[in-house]
Design an enzyme around this catalytic site. Sequence first.
Site, mmCIF file in Angstrom:
data_model
loop_
_atom_site.group_PDB
_atom_site.id
_atom_site.type_symbol
_atom_site.label_atom_id
_atom_site.label_comp_id
_atom_site.label_asym_id
_atom_site.label_seq_id
_atom_site.Cartn_x
_atom_site.Cartn_y
_atom_site.Cartn_z
ATOM 1 N N CYS A 1 47.251 39.792 49.466
ATOM 2 C CA CYS A 1 48.233 38.786 49.884
ATOM 3 C C CYS A 1 49.548 39.411 50.342
ATOM 4 O O CYS A 1 50.415 38.734 50.882
ATOM 5 C CB CYS A 1 48.451 37.781 48.760
ATOM 6 S SG CYS A 1 46.903 37.037 48.218
ATOM 7 N N ARG B 1 43.834 40.855 42.219
ATOM 8 C CA ARG B 1 45.162 40.281 42.500
ATOM 9 C C ARG B 1 46.035 40.177 41.255
ATOM 10 O O ARG B 1 47.032 39.460 41.240
ATOM 11 C CB ARG B 1 44.992 38.932 43.186
ATOM 12 C CG ARG B 1 44.285 39.095 44.507
ATOM 13 C CD ARG B 1 44.391 37.907 45.436
ATOM 14 N NE ARG B 1 43.886 38.322 46.736
ATOM 15 C CZ ARG B 1 43.050 37.644 47.504
ATOM 16 N NH1 ARG B 1 42.657 36.457 47.137
ATOM 17 N NH2 ARG B 1 42.642 38.127 48.654
ATOM 18 N N CYS C 1 49.758 33.154 54.160
ATOM 19 C CA CYS C 1 49.405 34.338 53.374
ATOM 20 C C CYS C 1 48.900 35.426 54.302
ATOM 21 O O CYS C 1 48.662 35.184 55.486
ATOM 22 C CB CYS C 1 48.350 34.006 52.313
ATOM 23 S SG CYS C 1 48.440 35.179 50.928
ATOM 24 N N SER D 1 38.590 25.655 44.340
ATOM 25 C CA SER D 1 37.195 25.749 44.778
ATOM 26 C C SER D 1 36.197 25.810 43.610
ATOM 27 O O SER D 1 35.164 25.135 43.648
ATOM 28 C CB SER D 1 37.020 26.972 45.675
ATOM 29 O OG SER D 1 37.460 28.147 45.016
ATOM 30 N N LYS E 1 48.407 26.071 40.216
ATOM 31 C CA LYS E 1 47.050 26.392 40.622
ATOM 32 C C LYS E 1 46.453 27.463 39.730
ATOM 33 O O LYS E 1 47.131 28.453 39.481
ATOM 34 C CB LYS E 1 47.149 26.872 42.068
ATOM 35 C CG LYS E 1 45.919 27.441 42.652
ATOM 36 C CD LYS E 1 46.225 27.857 44.051
ATOM 37 C CE LYS E 1 44.976 28.490 44.573
ATOM 38 N NZ LYS E 1 45.173 29.303 45.686
ATOM 39 N N GLU F 1 58.783 31.265 37.047
ATOM 40 C CA GLU F 1 58.331 31.247 38.447
ATOM 41 C C GLU F 1 58.798 29.970 39.149
ATOM 42 O O GLU F 1 59.269 30.008 40.283
ATOM 43 C CB GLU F 1 56.790 31.327 38.514
ATOM 44 C CG GLU F 1 56.205 32.681 38.179
ATOM 45 C CD GLU F 1 56.316 33.684 39.335
ATOM 46 O OE1 GLU F 1 56.918 33.360 40.375
ATOM 47 O OE2 GLU F 1 55.795 34.801 39.190
ATOM 48 N N LYS G 1 50.853 30.429 40.241
ATOM 49 C CA LYS G 1 49.487 30.717 40.681
ATOM 50 C C LYS G 1 48.906 31.810 39.791
ATOM 51 O O LYS G 1 49.410 32.925 39.747
ATOM 52 C CB LYS G 1 49.504 31.165 42.133
ATOM 53 C CG LYS G 1 48.137 31.459 42.687
ATOM 54 C CD LYS G 1 48.195 31.749 44.172
ATOM 55 C CE LYS G 1 46.822 32.099 44.705
ATOM 56 N NZ LYS G 1 46.880 32.432 46.127
ATOM 57 N N ARG H 1 36.995 32.390 48.268
ATOM 58 C CA ARG H 1 37.036 33.693 48.949
ATOM 59 C C ARG H 1 35.885 33.832 49.932
ATOM 60 O O ARG H 1 35.996 34.531 50.924
ATOM 61 C CB ARG H 1 37.116 34.824 47.928
ATOM 62 C CG ARG H 1 38.473 34.766 47.227
ATOM 63 C CD ARG H 1 38.726 35.874 46.231
ATOM 64 N NE ARG H 1 39.978 35.586 45.518
ATOM 65 C CZ ARG H 1 40.368 36.221 44.425
ATOM 66 N NH1 ARG H 1 39.618 37.188 43.922
ATOM 67 N NH2 ARG H 1 41.511 35.893 43.849
HETATM 68 C C1 PBG Z 1 44.922 32.967 49.271
HETATM 69 C C2 PBG Z 1 44.500 31.707 48.581
HETATM 70 C C3 PBG Z 1 43.553 31.587 47.568
HETATM 71 C C4 PBG Z 1 43.416 30.223 47.319
HETATM 72 C C5 PBG Z 1 44.315 29.545 48.153
HETATM 73 N N1 PBG Z 1 44.977 30.487 48.918
HETATM 74 C C6 PBG Z 1 42.739 32.630 46.886
HETATM 75 C C7 PBG Z 1 43.433 33.670 46.113
HETATM 76 O O1 PBG Z 1 44.652 33.712 45.997
HETATM 77 O O2 PBG Z 1 42.743 34.556 45.600
HETATM 78 C C8 PBG Z 1 42.459 29.616 46.336
HETATM 79 C C9 PBG Z 1 42.015 28.221 46.634
HETATM 80 C C10 PBG Z 1 40.777 27.778 45.958
HETATM 81 O O3 PBG Z 1 40.142 28.487 45.161
HETATM 82 O O4 PBG Z 1 40.384 26.639 46.213
HETATM 83 N N2 PBG Z 1 46.220 33.356 49.053
HETATM 84 ZN ZN ZN Z 2 46.512 35.453 49.851
#
Ligand code: PBG
Ligand code: ZN
Length: 325
Positions: free
Chosen positions: A129, A217, A119, A274, A248, A233, A195, A205
């Site tokens: 991203c 985003r 990314c 997370s 996710k 998707e 996602k 983050r």
């Molecule tokens: C970045 C990315 C994110 C996560 C994985 N890759 C954050 C986002 O897209 O805002 C989230 C992972 C997590 O919360 O554990 N592209």
């Molecule tokens: Zn990203």
Amino acid sequence: MFPMQRMRRLRKNSSIRAMVRQNSIELNDLILPLFVTYGKNKMIPISSMPGVYQYSVENIVKKAEEAYNAGIPAIILFGIPETKDKKGTMAFSQNGIVQKAVKEIKNKIPSLIIITDVCLCGYTTDGHCGFVNEKGIIENDSSCEQLAKIALSHVQAGADIVAPSDMMDGRVKYIRSLLDTEGFQDSIIMSYAVKYASSYYGPFREAADCAPKKGNRKTYQMDPANSREAIREAELDIKEGADLLIIKPALAYLDIICKIRNTFNIPLVSYNVSGEYAMLKAASEKGWIDYSSVLEETLVSMKRAGSDMIITYSAMDMARLINGR
Ligand code: PBG
Ligand code: ZN
């Protein structure tokens, strides 16, 4: 009279329950996320994710070894670069933090499967991203070209699997075609196909230092209220050449995992993100829930919904439970 159905017959003792059990968490289901940062001898705790750290390269090798020795087959790497710029140059440099970590880990533990998150958000000053133009709009196609370069640099360093998490349209196609042209036909693409624009990413983050400087985003990640577009998707990423799909977040989106599982035969990965980890840890620190049993119940819900693998910050905890069975 027709005999009464007694469902409880098959629940009456633990051996019978084990024999009729449909799902379980095994070591082969687990993927451990790791954060690698610049500098030496670092192990920086993430306050919103107890037990999760940013490691410098020599420490991440040790952590990867610990995971491998516990029986975890794969890790997914996120890099925190020393410098950021408009184009995210450090994301595809062979001296980049992820590239260095991949080389060292492969060298020390060749059988551990290394997945890399692909990314731009952690590497650009904008923290998005994809590239942001003068008008503040995300530029899709030039971002895809850059993402393909990042993916190539990861497999050149020795990554087994690249995982694009940006949600630009067409990036799987760009990545697949560049990898093929450069002789990496056997490198695997695990795309974050589905996602959502989720607030469950909050703690991540902080961990990956990748919050957008301006805006959010929602113009590229999916609307949490939608399910039909998840199928579209997934379909696109499969057509473009993805080998594995990530969905996710996981817990608030089990219906989506189930739908995709019923529609496609491709292996699926749930990302236990997370915020899901943070909620569980916080409640257990307060003594309000039993961490281990809630963890196993949470992860098995993802298997039951239809995923084959799970990316989870609890992978080490789960491995310990499995090894103690
Ligand atoms: C970045 C990315 C994110 C996560 C994985 N890759 C954050 C986002 O897209 O805002 C989230 C992972 C997590 O919360 O554990 N592209
Ligand atoms: Zn990203």
